[in-house]
Design a protein around this motif. Sequence first.
Motif, PDB file in Angstrom:
ATOM      1  N   ARG A 108      14.540  70.785  84.814  1.00  0.00           N
ATOM      2  CA  ARG A 108      15.473  69.679  85.073  1.00  0.00           C
ATOM      3  C   ARG A 108      15.286  69.095  86.471  1.00  0.00           C
ATOM      4  O   ARG A 108      15.613  67.934  86.711  1.00  0.00           O
ATOM      5  CB  ARG A 108      16.914  70.160  84.917  1.00  0.00           C
ATOM      6  CG  ARG A 108      17.331  70.441  83.489  1.00  0.00           C
ATOM      7  CD  ARG A 108      18.822  70.691  83.378  1.00  0.00           C
ATOM      8  NE  ARG A 108      19.170  71.238  82.074  1.00  0.00           N
ATOM      9  CZ  ARG A 108      19.449  72.517  81.843  1.00  0.00           C
ATOM     10  NH1 ARG A 108      19.447  73.383  82.862  1.00  0.00           N
ATOM     11  NH2 ARG A 108      19.739  72.939  80.627  1.00  0.00           N
TER      12      ARG A 108
ATOM     13  N   ASP B 221      16.270  65.420  80.064  1.00  0.00           N
ATOM     14  CA  ASP B 221      17.187  66.489  79.686  1.00  0.00           C
ATOM     15  C   ASP B 221      16.375  67.700  79.253  1.00  0.00           C
ATOM     16  O   ASP B 221      15.235  67.557  78.794  1.00  0.00           O
ATOM     17  CB  ASP B 221      18.098  66.023  78.542  1.00  0.00           C
ATOM     18  CG  ASP B 221      19.266  66.969  78.278  1.00  0.00           C
ATOM     19  OD1 ASP B 221      19.561  67.796  79.166  1.00  0.00           O
ATOM     20  OD2 ASP B 221      19.868  66.876  77.201  1.00  0.00           O
TER      21      ASP B 221
ATOM     22  N   ARG C 256      17.248  71.260  76.960  1.00  0.00           N
ATOM     23  CA  ARG C 256      18.249  72.007  76.206  1.00  0.00           C
ATOM     24  C   ARG C 256      17.651  73.331  75.738  1.00  0.00           C
ATOM     25  O   ARG C 256      16.469  73.387  75.372  1.00  0.00           O
ATOM     26  CB  ARG C 256      18.714  71.189  75.008  1.00  0.00           C
ATOM     27  CG  ARG C 256      19.340  69.844  75.398  1.00  0.00           C
ATOM     28  CD  ARG C 256      19.841  69.080  74.196  1.00  0.00           C
ATOM     29  NE  ARG C 256      18.771  68.546  73.363  1.00  0.00           N
ATOM     30  CZ  ARG C 256      18.220  67.339  73.543  1.00  0.00           C
ATOM     31  NH1 ARG C 256      18.600  66.557  74.546  1.00  0.00           N
ATOM     32  NH2 ARG C 256      17.274  66.906  72.725  1.00  0.00           N
ATOM     33  N   VAL C 257      18.449  74.361  75.736  1.00  0.00           N
ATOM     34  CA  VAL C 257      18.016  75.675  75.264  1.00  0.00           C
ATOM     35  C   VAL C 257      18.513  75.852  73.832  1.00  0.00           C
ATOM     36  O   VAL C 257      19.712  75.784  73.571  1.00  0.00           O
ATOM     37  CB  VAL C 257      18.564  76.796  76.161  1.00  0.00           C
ATOM     38  CG1 VAL C 257      18.080  78.153  75.637  1.00  0.00           C
ATOM     39  CG2 VAL C 257      18.130  76.599  77.612  1.00  0.00           C
ATOM     40  N   ARG C 258      17.593  76.068  72.913  1.00  0.00           N
ATOM     41  CA  ARG C 258      17.962  76.257  71.519  1.00  0.00           C
ATOM     42  C   ARG C 258      18.398  77.696  71.276  1.00  0.00           C
ATOM     43  O   ARG C 258      18.156  78.594  72.081  1.00  0.00           O
ATOM     44  CB  ARG C 258      16.782  75.911  70.597  1.00  0.00           C
ATOM     45  CG  ARG C 258      16.292  74.502  70.760  1.00  0.00           C
ATOM     46  CD  ARG C 258      15.422  74.000  69.638  1.00  0.00           C
ATOM     47  NE  ARG C 258      14.534  74.977  69.019  1.00  0.00           N
ATOM     48  CZ  ARG C 258      13.541  74.667  68.180  1.00  0.00           C
ATOM     49  NH1 ARG C 258      13.310  73.384  67.888  1.00  0.00           N
ATOM     50  NH2 ARG C 258      12.782  75.591  67.644  1.00  0.00           N
TER      51      ARG C 258
ATOM     52  N   ALA D 142      14.761  76.276  82.133  1.00  0.00           N
ATOM     53  CA  ALA D 142      15.367  74.966  81.907  1.00  0.00           C
ATOM     54  C   ALA D 142      15.814  74.346  83.223  1.00  0.00           C
ATOM     55  O   ALA D 142      15.613  73.140  83.453  1.00  0.00           O
ATOM     56  CB  ALA D 142      16.550  75.092  80.950  1.00  0.00           C
TER      57      ALA D 142
ATOM     58  N   LEU E 114      12.794  75.836  74.312  1.00  0.00           N
ATOM     59  CA  LEU E 114      13.315  74.761  75.137  1.00  0.00           C
ATOM     60  C   LEU E 114      13.030  73.416  74.481  1.00  0.00           C
ATOM     61  O   LEU E 114      11.925  73.190  73.970  1.00  0.00           O
ATOM     62  CB  LEU E 114      12.668  74.789  76.523  1.00  0.00           C
ATOM     63  CG  LEU E 114      12.838  76.064  77.337  1.00  0.00           C
ATOM     64  CD1 LEU E 114      12.078  75.942  78.656  1.00  0.00           C
ATOM     65  CD2 LEU E 114      14.302  76.364  77.592  1.00  0.00           C
ATOM     66  N   GLU E 115      14.010  72.531  74.484  1.00  0.00           N
ATOM     67  CA  GLU E 115      13.813  71.144  74.080  1.00  0.00           C
ATOM     68  C   GLU E 115      13.787  70.305  75.350  1.00  0.00           C
ATOM     69  O   GLU E 115      14.749  70.303  76.116  1.00  0.00           O
ATOM     70  CB  GLU E 115      14.946  70.665  73.176  1.00  0.00           C
ATOM     71  CG  GLU E 115      14.973  71.334  71.823  1.00  0.00           C
ATOM     72  CD  GLU E 115      16.028  70.730  70.907  1.00  0.00           C
ATOM     73  OE1 GLU E 115      16.847  69.908  71.390  1.00  0.00           O
ATOM     74  OE2 GLU E 115      16.041  71.071  69.717  1.00  0.00           O
TER      75      GLU E 115
END
Length: 218
Positions: A46, A53, A55-57, A42, A62-63
Amino acid sequence: MTPGRLGEVLGLPPIPWGTWTEEALYISPAALRHGREPGEMAARLRALPGIADVRVRGDGFLEIAVTVPGELVAEIGPAAAPAGGASPWTDSPRTWSNPGFVVRYAHVRAVAVQRWAAELGVGGEFRPELLDGRWDRAVLRSLAEVHGRRVSRDPGWAAYAEQLALAYHDAFERAPALPAGDEQPSARHAARVRQARAVRDVLAEGLAALGETAPDML
């Protein structure tokens, strides 16, 4: 940031997620696949340009949100598809109830847009950030799947072509790529013409994979 460029970093094409109405989002299990900590991947993402953005779920996926989803249009062009498949569609009826007609007609419309745009003087620099409306984003969301489809063992070209065609018909009618009446050609028109070209190329690829030649007229 495009799905092709993300795929180079992640090692496999990312999966478009959600509707993209508010946020252009991909998900990827690449960190798990490469044996890396999701937070490490992530942080790497970035730092890349075009990433809004990451995000780590909870499941480790990864989102990845991108800032200008329209950039993906620039990396889509004509592509060879394995021919010889069996088309699930009939030629008739040529009505909206026939998915084959819906797909073929979407290709015809996308081809016609290229011709009409040239006649009307629509052109200039491609500005992907202008593909920001609801109908444009719906087409982009569908186009974003093509990289994953190409490497899938079961790409599902028929269902995908129907999905893309429906999104394009909505955009064709509600977010015109061509000026009407006394309206002057704009950069937004040019962006939509470029998007229509991507739709044309992907539909032609899908039709070829199903053993059909994409029609320019019906």
